[in-house]
Design an enzyme around this catalytic site. Structure first.
Site, PDB file in Angstrom:
ATOM      1  N   LYS A  50       0.858  -1.181   0.000  1.00 25.83           N
ATOM      2  CA  LYS A  50       0.000   0.000   0.000  1.00 25.83           C
ATOM      3  C   LYS A  50       0.892   1.228   0.000  1.00 25.83           C
ATOM      4  O   LYS A  50       1.435   1.632   1.020  1.00 25.83           O
ATOM      5  CB  LYS A  50      -0.912  -0.015   1.230  1.00 25.83           C
ATOM      6  CG  LYS A  50      -2.263   0.699   1.024  1.00 25.83           C
ATOM      7  CD  LYS A  50      -2.168   2.195   0.752  1.00 25.83           C
ATOM      8  CE  LYS A  50      -1.925   2.970   2.012  1.00 25.83           C
ATOM      9  NZ  LYS A  50      -1.923   4.463   1.749  1.00 25.83           N
ATOM     10  N   GLU A  81       8.865   1.171  11.684  1.00 20.40           N
ATOM     11  CA  GLU A  81       9.973   2.131  11.611  1.00 20.40           C
ATOM     12  C   GLU A  81       9.314   3.496  11.634  1.00 20.40           C
ATOM     13  O   GLU A  81       8.678   3.903  10.670  1.00 20.40           O
ATOM     14  CB  GLU A  81      10.800   1.900  10.344  1.00 20.40           C
ATOM     15  CG  GLU A  81      12.182   2.524  10.411  1.00 20.40           C
ATOM     16  CD  GLU A  81      12.196   3.936   9.877  1.00 20.40           C
ATOM     17  OE1 GLU A  81      12.074   4.868  10.705  1.00 20.40           O
ATOM     18  OE2 GLU A  81      12.319   4.112   8.663  1.00 20.40           O
ATOM     19  N   CYS A 106      13.228  10.321   8.685  1.00 11.85           N
ATOM     20  CA  CYS A 106      13.169   9.933  10.091  1.00 11.85           C
ATOM     21  C   CYS A 106      14.531   9.979  10.756  1.00 11.85           C
ATOM     22  O   CYS A 106      14.629  10.120  11.976  1.00 11.85           O
ATOM     23  CB  CYS A 106      12.561   8.538  10.204  1.00 11.85           C
ATOM     24  SG  CYS A 106      13.414   7.313   9.180  1.00 11.85           S
ATOM     25  N   GLU A 121       8.836  15.881  16.688  1.00  8.24           N
ATOM     26  CA  GLU A 121       9.315  15.694  15.317  1.00  8.24           C
ATOM     27  C   GLU A 121       8.583  16.659  14.382  1.00  8.24           C
ATOM     28  O   GLU A 121       7.363  16.616  14.252  1.00  8.24           O
ATOM     29  CB  GLU A 121       9.095  14.253  14.857  1.00  8.24           C
ATOM     30  CG  GLU A 121       9.702  13.998  13.478  1.00  8.24           C
ATOM     31  CD  GLU A 121       9.514  12.563  13.017  1.00  8.24           C
ATOM     32  OE1 GLU A 121      10.464  12.008  12.432  1.00  8.24           O
ATOM     33  OE2 GLU A 121       8.421  12.013  13.233  1.00  8.24           O
TER      34      GLU A 121
END
Length: 501
Positions: A197, A272, A306, A403
């Site tokens: 996906k 992750e 990330c 973040e």
């Protein structure tokens, strides 16, 4: 920002963008059940460049059924060395279509062309060939056991490593082709089947990859690709009771929702997730390496990665020259469309992401951090934001803790020689994905690397990535590891068989 220049799109890329983009289910391109479409936007121009079918729960059901059938069908009977050859054939297909894949990645994501080319060449095909070599090395072991109790007489126990089963792979938008390959290759090497996906913002290279998969000899149903929104197609995949494992890369917030959705059948999950990685610079560090290293650590992919080293801790003796050097580099970036070769800093992915980053920049100002450079949006078209540097940041500020996923660097000085005190500053976050230490004292480097609570720490570089280096996060940066032998393990299960004779 660079002067307005004509964007040249190749005939092959244009033909692909203009074609009808359906779902790959059981080896065939099929229309979504709903008939709904998702517009694909070039983030550098804000113009629609294509559209794709929007899959939903019904389409996911079809894809899972195809993957389940393929798992016990032809794919299960293909020898491991043939699986390796198939993965190498797919790598060949990618190499033959390298130029158009790079171009589509730029148009879809906005990254500069050299970065797209580097990532596909150094990680895409390399990952396929790396895990192709692992396909023939998956084996169990023979275990000595002591006779007794129920085991009267001689016995032997052996183990088999078997594919975990049907895998749902959900990938992000920040490096879409590489993440598609990273999810597919260990799963296929292990003998699993996959429903991929892609992110709804960046589906194009995954769909182009689907055609290459059809050309590579992978049997029908082994790889299925369903484009769609996270809240529909993604949610249906994570909740599906006939999916054995979810492999997800994305935000920590969504990762938590995936864990909740997996409870129904206790499917295995690897995640992750986010990061807020520290870059720690000691006074003896080589500034000729530190300055470009710190700039790249934060501003790579416009900070939309990330691993980004967005928290810069520098000893007070070299704080000013390091910040001056990083500021000079940040202000030298040429901002503009990734297909223009002279540009080296692209747009953010969407209007939503641009708004989020600009809000955090304002938060930084309101919290009292000093805006050293940047802080503004760029141009009338495209989701461009200047590389931004805040100095004199405190650890309790939101820009230091949360973040941002954008080109915002938070710098803080330290004067303490106690490594544990410095590590406490570096670890003052809910994340633990990456980090780096910069010093010429190898003893200090190793001690500091041990103290930083991250799944990956680099010394005198940041975010070292290679197919053989395991990568993943501690704390709220995720579960499990990708890359390397460790990246293969989540796609395997162990069966023990004991024989009495």
């Amino acid at each position: 920002m660079a002067e307005a220049q004509e964007i040249n799109i190749s005939n092959q890329a244009r033909e692909f963008l203009d074609s009808n983009h359906q779902l790959l289910i059981n080896g065939e391109w099929v229309a979504s059940k709903s008939g709904d479409k998702i517009a694909v936007i070039d983030p550098a121009t804000e113009e629609q460049i294509s559209e794709v079918d929007a899959g939903n729960a019904e389409d996911i059901n079809d894809a899972v059924a195809a993957a389940r059938s393929a798992l016990t069908g032809e794919w299960s009977k293909i020898p491991s060395h043939d699986r390796a050859q198939i993965l190498n054939k797919l790598a060949d297909e990618i190499e033959m279509n390298f130029d158009v894949l790079s171009e589509l990645e730029v148009l879809d994501n906005g990254m500069p062309m050299p970065l797209a080319q580097y990532s596909i060449a150094s990680h895409g095909t390399a990952l396929l060939r790396y895990y192709a070599s692992w396909a023939t090395k998956i084996h169990g072991s023979t275990i000595p056991v002591s006779p007794g109790g129920a085991m009267n007489g001689e016995s032997i126990t052996y183990t088999r490593r078997e594919p975990i089963g049907v895998v749902g792979a959900i990938i992000p938008w920040n490096s879409p082709l590489i993440f598609a390959i990273l999810k597919l290759t260990p799963a296929l090497a292990a003998g699993c089947t996959v429903i991929l996906k892609p992110a709804e913002l960046t589906p194009m290279t995954a769909l182009f990859l689907g055609e290459l998969i059809r050309n590579s000899g992978i049997p029908k149903g082994v790889v299925n690709i369903v484009t769609g929104y996270g809240e529909t197609a993604g949610a249906a995949l994570t909740e599906h009771h006939d999916v054995d494992k979810i492999a997800f890369t994305g935000s920590t917030e969504v990762g938590k929702k995936i864990v909740e959705a997996s409870i129904g059948n206790l499917k295995k999950v690897t995640l992750e997730l986010g990061g807020k990685s520290p870059v720690v610079v000691f006074p003896d560090a080589d500034l000729e390496k530190v300055i470009p290293g710190a700039a790249r650590a934060c501003f790579f992919l416009q900070g939309q990665n990330c691993m980004a080293g967005t928290r810069l801790f520098v000893h007070k003796d070299i704080y000013e020259p390091v910040l001056a050097g990083v500021k000079e580099m940040a202000e030298a970036f040429t901002i503009g469309h990734g297909l223009i070769p002279t540009n080296d800093f692209g747009p953010l992915i969407s209007a939503t992401q641009k708004k989020r980053v600009m809000e955090y920049i304002q938060i930084g100002k309101d919290e009292g951090a000093d805006l050293l450079s940047g802080g503004e949006s760029v141009g009338d078209k495209g989701y461009f934001v200047q590389p931004t540097i805040f100095s004199n940041v405190k650890g309790d500020m939101r820009i230091a803790r949360e973040e941002i996923f954008g080109p915002v660097l938070c710098a803080e000085s330290f004067d303490d020689s106690d490594l544990e005190t410095i590590a406490n500053k570096a670890n003052n976050t809910s994340y633990g994905l990456s980090g780096s230490v910069w010093t010429q004292d190898i003893s200090v480097a190793h001690k500091m690397a041990m103290l930083i609570d991250s799944g990956q720490v680099s010394i005198n570089c940041h975010a070292a990535v290679d197919p053989a280096i395991p990568f993943g996060g501690n704390k709220q940066s995720g579960w499990g590891r990708e890359f390397g032998k460790e990246g293969l393990e989540p796609y395997l299960k162990t069966k023990a068989t004991t024989v009495i004779f």
